[in-house]
Design a protein around this motif. Structure first.
Motif, PDB file in Angstrom:
ATOM      1  N   ILE A   1       0.869  -1.184   0.000  1.00 18.15           N
ATOM      2  CA  ILE A   1       0.000   0.000   0.000  1.00 18.15           C
ATOM      3  C   ILE A   1       0.904   1.232   0.000  1.00 18.15           C
ATOM      4  O   ILE A   1       1.762   1.382   0.884  1.00 18.15           O
ATOM      5  N   TYR A   2       0.736   2.072  -1.002  1.00 17.32           N
ATOM      6  CA  TYR A   2       1.497   3.319  -1.065  1.00 17.32           C
ATOM      7  C   TYR A   2       0.533   4.473  -0.832  1.00 17.32           C
ATOM      8  O   TYR A   2      -0.500   4.565  -1.506  1.00 17.32           O
ATOM      9  N   THR A   3       0.871   5.351   0.094  1.00 23.63           N
ATOM     10  CA  THR A   3       0.096   6.587   0.224  1.00 23.63           C
ATOM     11  C   THR A   3       0.917   7.692  -0.434  1.00 23.63           C
ATOM     12  O   THR A   3       2.146   7.602  -0.496  1.00 23.63           O
ATOM     13  N   CYS A   4       0.240   8.709  -0.915  1.00 27.67           N
ATOM     14  CA  CYS A   4       0.959   9.801  -1.563  1.00 27.67           C
ATOM     15  C   CYS A   4       0.379  11.134  -1.087  1.00 27.67           C
ATOM     16  O   CYS A   4      -0.804  11.404  -1.286  1.00 27.67           O
ATOM     17  N   THR A   5       1.219  11.919  -0.445  1.00 21.82           N
ATOM     18  CA  THR A   5       0.796  13.247   0.033  1.00 21.82           C
ATOM     19  C   THR A   5       1.595  14.294  -0.733  1.00 21.82           C
ATOM     20  O   THR A   5       2.793  14.454  -0.511  1.00 21.82           O
TER      21      THR A   5
ATOM     22  N   PHE B   1      -2.622   2.586  -4.447  1.00 21.77           N
ATOM     23  CA  PHE B   1      -2.054   3.941  -4.540  1.00 21.77           C
ATOM     24  C   PHE B   1      -3.092   4.908  -3.976  1.00 21.77           C
ATOM     25  O   PHE B   1      -4.147   5.109  -4.579  1.00 21.77           O
ATOM     26  N   VAL B   2      -2.790   5.462  -2.806  1.00 24.06           N
ATOM     27  CA  VAL B   2      -3.754   6.314  -2.096  1.00 24.06           C
ATOM     28  C   VAL B   2      -3.298   7.767  -2.248  1.00 24.06           C
ATOM     29  O   VAL B   2      -2.343   8.201  -1.609  1.00 24.06           O
ATOM     30  N   LEU B   3      -3.966   8.478  -3.131  1.00 21.49           N
ATOM     31  CA  LEU B   3      -3.614   9.887  -3.387  1.00 21.49           C
ATOM     32  C   LEU B   3      -4.532  10.733  -2.509  1.00 21.49           C
ATOM     33  O   LEU B   3      -5.747  10.776  -2.731  1.00 21.49           O
ATOM     34  N   ALA B   4      -3.949  11.377  -1.495  1.00 20.19           N
ATOM     35  CA  ALA B   4      -4.815  12.020  -0.501  1.00 20.19           C
ATOM     36  C   ALA B   4      -4.299  13.402  -0.114  1.00 20.19           C
ATOM     37  O   ALA B   4      -3.106  13.609   0.052  1.00 20.19           O
ATOM     38  N   GLY B   5      -5.259  14.325   0.012  1.00 20.63           N
ATOM     39  CA  GLY B   5      -4.927  15.694   0.416  1.00 20.63           C
ATOM     40  C   GLY B   5      -5.062  16.643  -0.750  1.00 20.63           C
ATOM     41  O   GLY B   5      -5.367  16.242  -1.883  1.00 20.63           O
ATOM     42  N   SER B   6      -4.842  17.928  -0.472  1.00 23.16           N
ATOM     43  CA  SER B   6      -5.035  18.920  -1.526  1.00 23.16           C
ATOM     44  C   SER B   6      -3.957  18.777  -2.596  1.00 23.16           C
ATOM     45  O   SER B   6      -2.839  18.347  -2.323  1.00 23.16           O
ATOM     46  N   LEU B   7      -4.342  19.134  -3.804  1.00 21.97           N
ATOM     47  CA  LEU B   7      -3.417  19.038  -4.948  1.00 21.97           C
ATOM     48  C   LEU B   7      -3.208  20.466  -5.452  1.00 21.97           C
ATOM     49  O   LEU B   7      -4.186  21.142  -5.798  1.00 21.97           O
ATOM     50  N   PRO B   8      -1.957  20.960  -5.448  1.00 21.41           N
ATOM     51  CA  PRO B   8      -1.739  22.372  -5.789  1.00 21.41           C
ATOM     52  C   PRO B   8      -2.262  22.709  -7.185  1.00 21.41           C
ATOM     53  O   PRO B   8      -2.110  21.914  -8.119  1.00 21.41           O
ATOM     54  N   ASP B   9      -2.849  23.906  -7.307  1.00 20.77           N
ATOM     55  CA  ASP B   9      -3.388  24.354  -8.602  1.00 20.77           C
ATOM     56  C   ASP B   9      -2.300  24.428  -9.669  1.00 20.77           C
ATOM     57  O   ASP B   9      -2.593  24.358 -10.861  1.00 20.77           O
TER      58      ASP B   9
END
Ligand SMILES: Nc1ncnc2c1ncn2[C@@H]1O[C@H](COP(=O)(O)OP(=O)(O)O)[C@@H](O)[C@H]1O
Ligand SMILES: O=P(O)(O)OC[C@H]1O[C@](O)(COP(=O)(O)O)[C@@H](O)[C@@H]1O
Length: 310
Positions: free
Chosen positions: A2-6, A129-137
């Motif tokens: 499990i990969y998380t990505c912040t 692949f857990v893509l979590a949190g705000s993503l910069p504009d």
């Protein structure tokens, strides 16, 4: 694995005071510096639940260094790409109300973005692949679409927990799981969602468009899980709320940990809700025993569009 990505981690500067007054000098005495950012919280809880994982993302400066060291000390594996910029500090004021100040994410260059894409390309069938949190504009959504495509092509489970325009676009990639709260679900459809009835009908629209699992979290009211085959509502356990920051992330972790261990979506959802509430009832994120102590209080009800009343 499990990969998380912040993409936008943070130090969560969390402080408690009886009454917060805006426009005044407020003195506080209870201060914590937690590593934060949604993917990082997911990783921390997964590790506490005994589920191996690795935290990916971007970190830099003294704050980035603090986060990495903190995670490693806790036994969370990290593989952050370094940024020149200092990782943000988010301020969480816990008083009669909860007030939050979340800073912007880092400016990232093409090299740093391709480095992350390479890491996703190296993942294998069955990984998460857990893509979590705000993503910069500043990062085009097409970049994240590309990451989602890599996941689809390699049969990697893509979990998305973000908000705003990025969420709106990326649901088109049909993630395995998304976990909007009521407000974020409303943003997706440009409406205000209020109550489980309405949340159910909009979550169902997402499922009809091809998403795997939609969990709508509703704070102290609990949450809903909608899949192609079923819809259930969970009441959250009652308790003394201390700090709800990270509750949503803990719900996601509990679901993933349980599902990855072979439980079905309903059982995984129940476990997730217990984790979310266990986090709300303490200052830092939940421990496994806190969540398991609450499990029997998580009452599930099957629901359909006709019988949900609130
Ligand atoms: N006041 C509360 N009492 C009990 N459980 C809570 C409370 N707030 C949050 N939770 C638990 O945490 C989960 C996620 O919380 P929520 O606030 O909806 O997420 P987010 O932090 O993403 O906005 C809820 O579904 C619930 O299980
Ligand atoms: O990336 P964003 O949207 O600014 O959110 C970051 C914040 O969200 C958190 O990950 C908490 O998220 P949840 O309360 O939604 O679980 C904090 O640790 C962090 O400060």
């Amino acid at each position: 694995m499990i990969y998380t990505c912040t993409i936008t981690p943070s130090i969560d500067y969390t402080t408690y005071l009886p009454k917060f007054k805006t426009g005044k000098l407020n003195r506080t005495n209870d201060v914590h510096y937690y590593p934060g950012g949604k993917g990082i919280n997911v990783s921390r809880v997964l590790s506490r639940l005994g589920t191996p994982n690795q935290a990916l993302g971007f970190a830099g400066g003294f704050t980035g260094h603090y986060i990495e060291e903190f995670l490693q000390t806790e036994g969370v594996a990290t593989d952050f790409i370094q940024t020149e910029e200092i990782t943000r500090i988010n301020v969480k004021i816990k008083s009669d109300e909860e007030t939050e100040l979340n800073g912007p994410g880092p400016a990232l260059n093409e090299g740093q973005l391709s480095e992350l894409a390479e890491k996703v390309r190296a993942m294998e069938k069955g990984d998460w692949f857990v893509l979590a949190g705000s993503l910069p504009d500043s990062i085009p959504i097409s970049y994240f679409m590309e990451l989602a495509d890599i996941c689809r092509n390699r049969e990697i489970r893509f979990v998305l927990d973000t908000s705003g325009p990025a969420l709106k676009e990326l649901v088109k990639a049909k993630p395995f799981l998304i976990k909007p709260n009521e407000h974020e679900l409303g943003e997706l459809f440009d409406i205000e969602i209020s109550g489980k009835q309405q949340a159910l009908s909009y979550a169902s629209k997402l499922i009809e468009s091809g998403l795997g699992h939609v969990i709508v979290s509703m704070g102290g009211e609990g949450a809903l899980l909608v899949t192609k085959d079923e819809a259930v509502s969970a009441k959250a356990p009652k308790g003394q709320v201390v700090n709800t920051v990270g509750s949503g992330d803990s719900l996601v972790s509990g679901f993933i940990a349980s599902y990855a261990n072979g439980f079905d979506a309903i059982k995984a959802f129940r476990y997730g809700v217990a984790c979310g509430s266990a986090t709300a009832f303490r200052s830092d994120l939940c421990e496994k025993q806190d969540a398991e102590a609450l499990l029997s209080q998580v009452v599930l009800h099957p629901i359909n569009k006709e019988d949900v009343t609130s």
